[in-house]
Write an enzyme that holds these catalytic residues in place. Sequence first.
Site, PDB file in Angstrom:
ATOM      1  N   LYS A  62       0.565  -0.788   0.016  1.00 51.60           N
ATOM      2  CA  LYS A  62      -0.287  -0.146  -0.049  1.00 51.60           C
ATOM      3  C   LYS A  62       0.704   1.237  -0.052  1.00 51.60           C
ATOM      4  O   LYS A  62       2.104   1.431   0.109  1.00 51.60           O
ATOM      5  CB  LYS A  62      -0.843   0.438   1.157  1.00 51.60           C
TER       6      LYS A  62
HETATM    7  C1  LIG Z   1      -9.820  -3.826  -1.101  1.00 51.25           C
HETATM    8  C2  LIG Z   1      -9.508  -4.202   0.289  1.00 51.25           C
HETATM    9  N1  LIG Z   1      -9.786  -4.672   1.537  1.00 51.25           N
HETATM   10  C3  LIG Z   1      -9.294  -4.701   2.497  1.00 51.25           C
HETATM   11  C4  LIG Z   1      -8.010  -5.239   2.633  1.00 51.25           C
HETATM   12  C5  LIG Z   1      -8.103  -5.871   3.942  1.00 51.25           C
HETATM   13  O1  LIG Z   1      -6.385  -5.459   4.203  1.00 51.25           O
HETATM   14  P1  LIG Z   1      -4.934  -5.934   5.109  1.00 51.25           P
HETATM   15  O2  LIG Z   1      -4.513  -6.566   4.493  1.00 51.25           O
HETATM   16  O3  LIG Z   1      -4.915  -4.357   5.989  1.00 51.25           O
HETATM   17  O4  LIG Z   1      -5.714  -7.225   6.038  1.00 51.25           O
HETATM   18  C6  LIG Z   1      -7.367  -5.797   1.657  1.00 51.25           C
HETATM   19  C7  LIG Z   1      -6.226  -6.127   1.311  1.00 51.25           C
HETATM   20  O5  LIG Z   1      -5.220  -5.611   0.736  1.00 51.25           O
HETATM   21  C8  LIG Z   1      -8.129  -4.528   0.216  1.00 51.25           C
HETATM   22  O6  LIG Z   1      -7.682  -4.374  -0.787  1.00 51.25           O
END
Ligand SMILES: Cc1ncc(COP(=O)(O)O)c(C=O)c1O
Length: 428
Positions: free
Chosen positions: A206
Site C-alpha cells: 500500500k
Molecule cells: C480492498 C481491500 N480491503 C481490505 C483489505 C485488507 O487489508 P489488510 O491486508 O490490511 O488486512 C485489502 C488488502 O489488500 C484490500 O485490498
Amino acid sequence: MSALPTKPEKLAIHGGTPVREKLLPYGRQSLDEADVQAVVEVLKSDWLTTGPKIGEFEERFATWVGARHAVSFSSGTAALHGAAFAAGLGPGDEAITTPMTFCATANCVLYQGATPVFADVSPDTLNLDPGEVARKLSARTSSSTKAIIAVDYAGHPAALDELGELAKTHGALLIEDACHALGAEYLGKRVGGIADMTVFSFHPVKHLTTGEGGMVATNDARLAETLRRFRNHGISSEARQRQESGQWFYEMVLLGFNYRLTDIACALGLSQLDKLAANLARRREIAARYTEAFRDLPAILIPTVRDGVDPAWHLYAVRLKLEMLAVGRGEVFRALRAENIGVNVHYIPVHQHPYYRERLRSKESYPVAEDAYERLISLPMFHAMTAQDVEDVIRALGKVVTRFDRKYQGKYEEKGERSHLLESRQSK
Ligand SMILES: Cc1ncc(COP(=O)(O)O)c(C=O)c1O
C-alpha cells in the site's frame, strides 16, 4: 516517445529473450534509514504497544486525510471488522457491497453474523454502481440494511455522494473501504472525512506501510469511541491511561478483540507519513505514463478516471479486449510473467469463491464484475519503480498483445507454439 513494438517479436514464453532479466514485482514497500531509526527508537523505549506513538500516529493521520478522528487497528481487515461492528451489523442484518474486491470487504459482514448482499459495479470504474445498490435497497426492508460498504477499486474513489445519499435515506451507514485509496481525492477532498467511516490498510504493497496495520477515519466521535473500545477487548480505558492516572480499575463494556496496532508499527507509520505525498505523486506520474503509452494499444482498455476525482493508483489494472486477441487472459498473463513482469489479477469476484458459493443461497450473477474479471490484469505499480521499470512494463505489454493480436493469427506461429495457443484459448 513510444516504447511499443511496431511488429510482432518472439515472446519469452516461446523461447525469445525476455524484456527484463529479473522479475519486476507488481508492488513492494520502500523503507529508508529514517523509517529504521523511528522503529529502533521505540524498541529502546518503555512502550512497545499502546504507548504514545499510537495517539501521535492517529492524530497526524486524521489531519492528513481530513477527518476528525482516526482509530488504528492491527490490519485493514481488523479495521473493517471494527467498522462493521460500529455500524451495528448483527445477525439478521445485511450490508450491500461490491463483488469486485478483496474478500476481507465482505468477510467483515460475516464476522458480525450478518449477510453481505452484492450489487454489481459500474463498467467504467468497477466501483459499486449506485443504481444497482438502489435496486437492492428497494427489494428489501430498509431496516435490515445497516450499511453500504463501497470499495475505491484500484484507488479510484467510489460514487461517494450518491452512495452516501442512498445510505442516509435508508437509515444505513456508508463504510468506504479505501484500502486502495489513501490520498485519493473526491470533489477536491481527500477520502477519509467523506463517508461515515473510511477504512485504510497499511500492508506493504500500500501507499504507506506499518508491516500489517489499518485505520478507520470518521468525523463521528461516538463511532470513534466504539471503534477504540472494540479494538481493545471492549474495555473502556487503555493501560497507559490507567498507569498515568494511577488507577487499576477498568470495565469491559462490549465484546471486542485485541486488534491493537503496536507502537513499533505506529512509529513506522509516522515516519512513512512524511513521504506519503511524494509517493502519491510518483504513483500518479507512473499512471500518467502508462495511460499515455497504452492509448496506442487498441487491444487494451485503460482505467477510466471520472471528473472530479484524483485516484491514488494503488493498482493500474487494464482490461484486455479479448475480441481482438487470439488467446485468453491466462496466456497473456503467463507471457508477461515470462517477460519478467510481475503482473497480478484483482479480483476474482467475491461471490465466486468456494466459501461464498457454498454459503450464499442466491444464484444471482453480477455480469459487469464477472466480465471484467475475465479481462483484468494488474501491472506493476509502486512508488520506487524507476523510469526504466515503467518502460519495461510498457514494452512487455506491447510486445505480448501485439504478438497475440488476432490479425497475426497463423502468420508468425513458431515451432511448438501452435499447440500452446490452442491449449491457451481454452484456459483463462
Ligand atoms: C480492498 C481491500 N480491503 C481490505 C483489505 C485488507 O487489508 P489488510 O491486508 O490490511 O488486512 C485489502 C488488502 O489488500 C484490500 O485490498
